[in-house]
Design a protein around this motif. Structure first.
Motif, PDB file in Angstrom:
ATOM      1  N   ARG A   1     -14.647 -71.960  69.575  1.00 39.97           N
ATOM      2  CA  ARG A   1     -13.551 -72.870  69.900  1.00 39.97           C
ATOM      3  C   ARG A   1     -12.272 -72.313  69.279  1.00 39.97           C
ATOM      4  O   ARG A   1     -12.125 -72.260  68.053  1.00 39.97           O
ATOM      5  N   ASN A   2     -11.344 -71.820  70.113  1.00 41.54           N
ATOM      6  CA  ASN A   2     -10.082 -71.298  69.609  1.00 41.54           C
ATOM      7  C   ASN A   2      -9.148 -72.455  69.261  1.00 41.54           C
ATOM      8  O   ASN A   2      -8.881 -73.326  70.085  1.00 41.54           O
ATOM      9  N   LEU A   3      -8.646 -72.462  68.027  1.00 36.31           N
ATOM     10  CA  LEU A   3      -7.755 -73.528  67.591  1.00 36.31           C
ATOM     11  C   LEU A   3      -6.294 -73.186  67.833  1.00 36.31           C
ATOM     12  O   LEU A   3      -5.516 -74.011  68.273  1.00 36.31           O
ATOM     13  N   CYS A   4      -5.906 -71.964  67.487  1.00 33.06           N
ATOM     14  CA  CYS A   4      -4.511 -71.574  67.670  1.00 33.06           C
ATOM     15  C   CYS A   4      -4.385 -70.064  67.528  1.00 33.06           C
ATOM     16  O   CYS A   4      -5.280 -69.397  67.020  1.00 33.06           O
TER      17      CYS A   4
ATOM     18  N   ALA B   1     -21.200 -81.064  64.500  1.00 29.90           N
ATOM     19  CA  ALA B   1     -20.169 -81.651  65.358  1.00 29.90           C
ATOM     20  C   ALA B   1     -19.087 -82.325  64.530  1.00 29.90           C
ATOM     21  O   ALA B   1     -17.893 -82.220  64.834  1.00 29.90           O
ATOM     22  N   ALA B   2     -19.502 -83.001  63.451  1.00 29.09           N
ATOM     23  CA  ALA B   2     -18.541 -83.677  62.581  1.00 29.09           C
ATOM     24  C   ALA B   2     -17.610 -82.675  61.916  1.00 29.09           C
ATOM     25  O   ALA B   2     -16.394 -82.891  61.814  1.00 29.09           O
ATOM     26  N   LEU B   3     -18.174 -81.562  61.457  1.00 28.89           N
ATOM     27  CA  LEU B   3     -17.344 -80.545  60.804  1.00 28.89           C
ATOM     28  C   LEU B   3     -16.374 -79.903  61.795  1.00 28.89           C
ATOM     29  O   LEU B   3     -15.196 -79.692  61.473  1.00 28.89           O
ATOM     30  N   LEU B   4     -16.854 -79.596  62.992  1.00 31.68           N
ATOM     31  CA  LEU B   4     -15.974 -78.989  64.001  1.00 31.68           C
ATOM     32  C   LEU B   4     -14.802 -79.902  64.314  1.00 31.68           C
ATOM     33  O   LEU B   4     -13.653 -79.457  64.410  1.00 31.68           O
ATOM     34  N   ASP B   5     -15.060 -81.183  64.497  1.00 32.53           N
ATOM     35  CA  ASP B   5     -13.989 -82.128  64.786  1.00 32.53           C
ATOM     36  C   ASP B   5     -13.026 -82.244  63.613  1.00 32.53           C
ATOM     37  O   ASP B   5     -11.804 -82.304  63.785  1.00 32.53           O
TER      38      ASP B   5
ATOM     39  N   SER C   1      -7.664 -80.768  61.428  1.00 32.35           N
ATOM     40  CA  SER C   1      -6.993 -80.469  60.154  1.00 32.35           C
ATOM     41  C   SER C   1      -6.377 -79.086  60.089  1.00 32.35           C
ATOM     42  O   SER C   1      -5.391 -78.876  59.389  1.00 32.35           O
ATOM     43  N   LEU C   2      -6.941 -78.110  60.820  1.00 36.93           N
ATOM     44  CA  LEU C   2      -6.510 -76.719  60.649  1.00 36.93           C
ATOM     45  C   LEU C   2      -5.379 -76.240  61.568  1.00 36.93           C
ATOM     46  O   LEU C   2      -4.634 -75.363  61.171  1.00 36.93           O
TER      47      LEU C   2
END
Length: 300
Positions: free
Chosen positions: A159-162, A286-290, A295-296
């Motif tokens: 999952r690319n965040l930015c 799933a909780a950590l990914l969300d 947050s990041l």
């Protein structure tokens, strides 16, 4: 009929290897110490080799024990995953999460987030590894790897965040001692300091707004596998380096470093969350990914 693997003994061995103690393993497993000891002896007899060195003060892994430790942990984690996916309580995040993150980024942005995650999910435990090496998510038994790199291949879930901007930087003192750089090809005559984590670390590619592209082969005076460790040499005027923006942002703001060739852009890399290619994902993952996704993104 072939005997089945002694999965209970392997699970106990994994816990002893992790805690480094029969007593601690017994306590965390809710067993007696003799039960733990007997399981290890049973496993060693079955294998015909010694897995643990025992002394009156400590327990340590033999060479064979070191070889099989991670695979034993993987057996336990797969068992936990099966139970989590079929349990009526699978919606509640619980259990151990193993995370890998780059050293500099992880210490600056990930570590401060961990207390909040633990407070939100009191039944989840964390095992966090800060290392700039690109880990094997599956082979290393990691649930989530935070990576700063090019987009991932299809063998893992990503999952690319930015995007992470990279820039060429040097100190004012270094630039004052050399002629002004007007084109990337002139870099080859300069002293370069290289972050060698990526395979392309010694070949820098630039693109101008006009569309012109230029690839520069770099002869580095200093190479390191951690971008932040280049900062002292940069500040001392020892050369120039291609750095992620988040690593040099503070030094740029203070005027201790200056961006070189700002009109030329370097190919972007991405902040990504990588997980094993599982069909089912435990609630804790799933909780950590969300949590990291929310947050990041603004951190870099």
């Amino acid at each position: 009929m072939q005997n089945l693997p002694d999965l209970e003994a392997w699970a106990i061995f994994a816990r002893v290897a992790t805690t480094g103690s029969f007593a601690k393993a017994a306590e965390t497993l809710g067993m007696t110490q003799p039960t733990v000891s007997k399981a290890i002896i049973r496993l060693e007899r079955r294998l015909g080799t010694t897995l643990l060195y025992r002394t009156s003060r400590r327990v340590s892994l033999t060479p064979t024990g070191q070889l099989v430790m991670e695979r034993a942990k993987h057996i336990v984690r797969e068992g936990e995953l099966i139970e989590a996916e079929t349990s009526a309580h699978s919606r509640a995040p619980m259990g151990l999460l193993r995370i890998s993150a780059p050293m500099s980024f992880g210490l600056k942005y990930v570590a401060p987030l961990m207390p909040g995650f633990l407070a939100r999910y009191p039944d989840v435990n964390l095992d966090v590894c800060f290392d700039d090496a690109v880990v094997d998510v599956v082979g290393g038994g990691f649930d989530v790897a935070i990576r700063i790199a090019a987009p991932e291949d299809s063998s893992v879930r990503s999952r690319n965040l930015c995007a992470i901007r990279r820039m060429l930087v040097a100190s004012p003192t270094y630039l004052a001692r050399h002629e002004r750089i007007t084109h990337p090809r002139e870099i080859e005559s300069h002293t370069c300091l290289c972050y060698a984590s990526h395979s392309t670390s010694l070949s820098w590619r630039f693109q101008h707004a006009s569309g012109e592209e230029c690839s520069v082969t770099v002869d580095s005076r200093m190479r390191t596998n951690n971008a932040e460790s280049l900062i002292p040499a940069l500040l001392a005027g020892m050369g120039m380096a291609l750095q992620p923006e988040f690593v040099v942002a503070d030094a740029l703001a203070r005027g201790e470093l200056v961006e070189v060739l700002p009109e030329w852009k370097i190919a972007q890399i991405y902040l990504s969350l990588v997980t094993p290619p599982r069909v089912f994902r435990p609630a804790r993952v799933a909780a950590l990914l969300d949590y990291l996704s929310e947050s990041l993104p603004s951190a870099p």
